[in-house]
Scaffold this motif. Sequence first.
Motif, mmCIF file in Angstrom:
data_model
loop_
_atom_site.group_PDB
_atom_site.id
_atom_site.type_symbol
_atom_site.label_atom_id
_atom_site.label_comp_id
_atom_site.label_asym_id
_atom_site.label_seq_id
_atom_site.Cartn_x
_atom_site.Cartn_y
_atom_site.Cartn_z
ATOM 1 N N GLU A 31 0.819 -1.216 0.000
ATOM 2 C CA GLU A 31 0.000 0.000 0.000
ATOM 3 C C GLU A 31 0.854 1.267 0.000
ATOM 4 O O GLU A 31 0.477 2.285 -0.577
ATOM 5 C CB GLU A 31 -0.924 0.002 1.211
ATOM 6 N N VAL A 32 2.012 1.187 0.628
ATOM 7 C CA VAL A 32 2.893 2.343 0.760
ATOM 8 C C VAL A 32 3.685 2.609 -0.525
ATOM 9 O O VAL A 32 3.807 3.753 -0.962
ATOM 10 C CB VAL A 32 3.843 2.132 1.959
ATOM 11 N N THR A 33 4.222 1.573 -1.137
ATOM 12 C CA THR A 33 5.126 1.744 -2.289
ATOM 13 C C THR A 33 4.523 2.580 -3.417
ATOM 14 O O THR A 33 5.206 3.480 -3.931
ATOM 15 C CB THR A 33 5.595 0.371 -2.808
ATOM 16 N N PRO A 34 3.266 2.365 -3.842
ATOM 17 C CA PRO A 34 2.728 3.173 -4.940
ATOM 18 C C PRO A 34 2.698 4.676 -4.664
ATOM 19 O O PRO A 34 2.686 5.474 -5.607
ATOM 20 C CB PRO A 34 1.309 2.624 -5.122
ATOM 21 N N LEU A 35 2.729 5.081 -3.401
ATOM 22 C CA LEU A 35 2.713 6.509 -3.073
ATOM 23 C C LEU A 35 4.010 7.217 -3.463
ATOM 24 O O LEU A 35 4.084 8.441 -3.445
ATOM 25 C CB LEU A 35 2.421 6.706 -1.585
ATOM 26 N N PHE A 36 5.033 6.459 -3.867
ATOM 27 C CA PHE A 36 6.298 7.034 -4.330
ATOM 28 C C PHE A 36 6.396 7.029 -5.848
ATOM 29 O O PHE A 36 7.401 7.451 -6.405
ATOM 30 C CB PHE A 36 7.481 6.282 -3.707
ATOM 31 N N GLY A 37 5.360 6.570 -6.522
ATOM 32 C CA GLY A 37 5.326 6.596 -7.980
ATOM 33 C C GLY A 37 4.917 7.971 -8.473
ATOM 34 O O GLY A 37 4.397 8.804 -7.719
ATOM 35 N N PRO A 38 5.121 8.235 -9.762
ATOM 36 C CA PRO A 38 4.872 9.585 -10.288
ATOM 37 C C PRO A 38 3.413 10.025 -10.279
ATOM 38 O O PRO A 38 3.144 11.226 -10.258
ATOM 39 C CB PRO A 38 5.402 9.508 -11.720
ATOM 40 N N VAL A 39 2.479 9.090 -10.257
ATOM 41 C CA VAL A 39 1.057 9.453 -10.235
ATOM 42 C C VAL A 39 0.587 9.665 -8.794
ATOM 43 O O VAL A 39 0.022 10.702 -8.453
ATOM 44 C CB VAL A 39 0.198 8.371 -10.928
ATOM 45 N N ARG A 40 0.851 8.705 -7.942
ATOM 46 C CA ARG A 40 0.308 8.723 -6.583
ATOM 47 C C ARG A 40 1.016 9.709 -5.646
ATOM 48 O O ARG A 40 0.478 10.053 -4.601
ATOM 49 C CB ARG A 40 0.356 7.307 -5.991
ATOM 50 N N GLU A 41 2.200 10.184 -6.008
ATOM 51 C CA GLU A 41 2.879 11.165 -5.155
ATOM 52 C C GLU A 41 2.034 12.415 -4.950
ATOM 53 O O GLU A 41 2.088 13.058 -3.896
ATOM 54 C CB GLU A 41 4.251 11.546 -5.721
ATOM 55 N N ALA A 42 1.211 12.749 -5.926
ATOM 56 C CA ALA A 42 0.354 13.938 -5.819
ATOM 57 C C ALA A 42 -0.620 13.844 -4.644
ATOM 58 O O ALA A 42 -1.134 14.862 -4.170
ATOM 59 C CB ALA A 42 -0.414 14.151 -7.119
ATOM 60 N N GLU A 43 -0.888 12.644 -4.146
ATOM 61 C CA GLU A 43 -1.795 12.477 -3.010
ATOM 62 C C GLU A 43 -1.230 13.088 -1.736
ATOM 63 O O GLU A 43 -1.980 13.473 -0.847
ATOM 64 C CB GLU A 43 -2.109 10.994 -2.791
ATOM 65 N N TRP A 44 0.090 13.148 -1.607
ATOM 66 C CA TRP A 44 0.701 13.684 -0.391
ATOM 67 C C TRP A 44 1.601 14.903 -0.649
ATOM 68 O O TRP A 44 2.063 15.536 0.300
ATOM 69 C CB TRP A 44 1.475 12.601 0.357
ATOM 70 N N ALA A 45 1.837 15.216 -1.899
ATOM 71 C CA ALA A 45 2.665 16.377 -2.259
ATOM 72 C C ALA A 45 1.837 17.277 -3.177
ATOM 73 O O ALA A 45 1.820 17.086 -4.389
ATOM 74 C CB ALA A 45 3.944 15.912 -2.949
ATOM 75 N N PRO A 46 1.110 18.238 -2.618
ATOM 76 C CA PRO A 46 0.145 19.011 -3.398
ATOM 77 C C PRO A 46 0.735 19.818 -4.552
ATOM 78 O O PRO A 46 0.019 20.145 -5.493
ATOM 79 C CB PRO A 46 -0.516 19.931 -2.366
ATOM 80 N N THR A 47 2.026 20.127 -4.531
ATOM 81 C CA THR A 47 2.618 20.883 -5.637
ATOM 82 C C THR A 47 3.217 19.978 -6.707
ATOM 83 O O THR A 47 3.770 20.456 -7.693
ATOM 84 C CB THR A 47 3.710 21.854 -5.132
ATOM 85 N N TRP A 48 3.092 18.670 -6.544
ATOM 86 C CA TRP A 48 3.650 17.691 -7.494
ATOM 87 C C TRP A 48 2.767 17.655 -8.739
ATOM 88 O O TRP A 48 1.610 17.272 -8.658
ATOM 89 C CB TRP A 48 3.723 16.322 -6.831
ATOM 90 N N ARG A 49 3.328 18.058 -9.876
ATOM 91 C CA ARG A 49 2.569 18.099 -11.133
ATOM 92 C C ARG A 49 3.422 17.597 -12.295
ATOM 93 O O ARG A 49 3.932 18.398 -13.080
ATOM 94 C CB ARG A 49 2.096 19.525 -11.422
ATOM 95 N N PRO A 50 3.565 16.285 -12.418
ATOM 96 C CA PRO A 50 4.354 15.765 -13.539
ATOM 97 C C PRO A 50 3.604 15.907 -14.870
ATOM 98 O O PRO A 50 2.373 15.856 -14.907
ATOM 99 C CB PRO A 50 4.547 14.294 -13.178
ATOM 100 N N HIS A 51 4.359 16.122 -15.928
ATOM 101 C CA HIS A 51 3.814 16.188 -17.286
ATOM 102 C C HIS A 51 4.375 14.985 -18.043
ATOM 103 O O HIS A 51 5.574 14.951 -18.351
ATOM 104 C CB HIS A 51 4.209 17.503 -17.963
#
Length: 165
Positions: A31-51
């Motif tokens: 459950e934790v590992t996907p939160l470090f991927g480029p899509v799911r990081e936005a769930e905990w890092a509000p300024t994360w905006r990958p293109h």
Amino acid sequence: MAIQAVAAAGGAVLEQRTQSFTIVLKGPVAEVTPLFGPVREAEWAPTWRPHFMHPTEDGQREGVIFTTTSANGRERLWLLTAYDVKEGRVEYVVVAPGFTANEIKVQVIPDGESQSKVTITYRHSAVAAEGNEEVATLDAHWAEQQRVHWETAINAVLAKRGTHE
């Protein structure tokens, strides 16, 4: 922390530093590992905006290429070099052309039944003298700030999802 310096063409010294920190998260590895991927990081890092470039839609798998723009306006090219949820491993290479080349390695391991320990390792390398200032920020103070922020923000997301005991 490891620090290295090499002389570049023209005699400029280029810095390289490696710094790690470890956080404890209230959720299992899967459950934790996907939160470090480029899509799911936005769930905990509000300024994360990958293109996303490859694939053009959001991608959470090895080989994904995307860009971000840093707070100072510098564009960074990211390559997700490893993404293995079962093994708890996420790794990136990040390049700011003519400035820095960086590695980020995330290793998630079980820490009891419903908790994980995560070690995040950054290696920043200046590829031009202008990159030395950014490399120099990778120190123990930076690591402690990151540790507190990441652990607090990610555990808040896990708590909202009902995984926090």
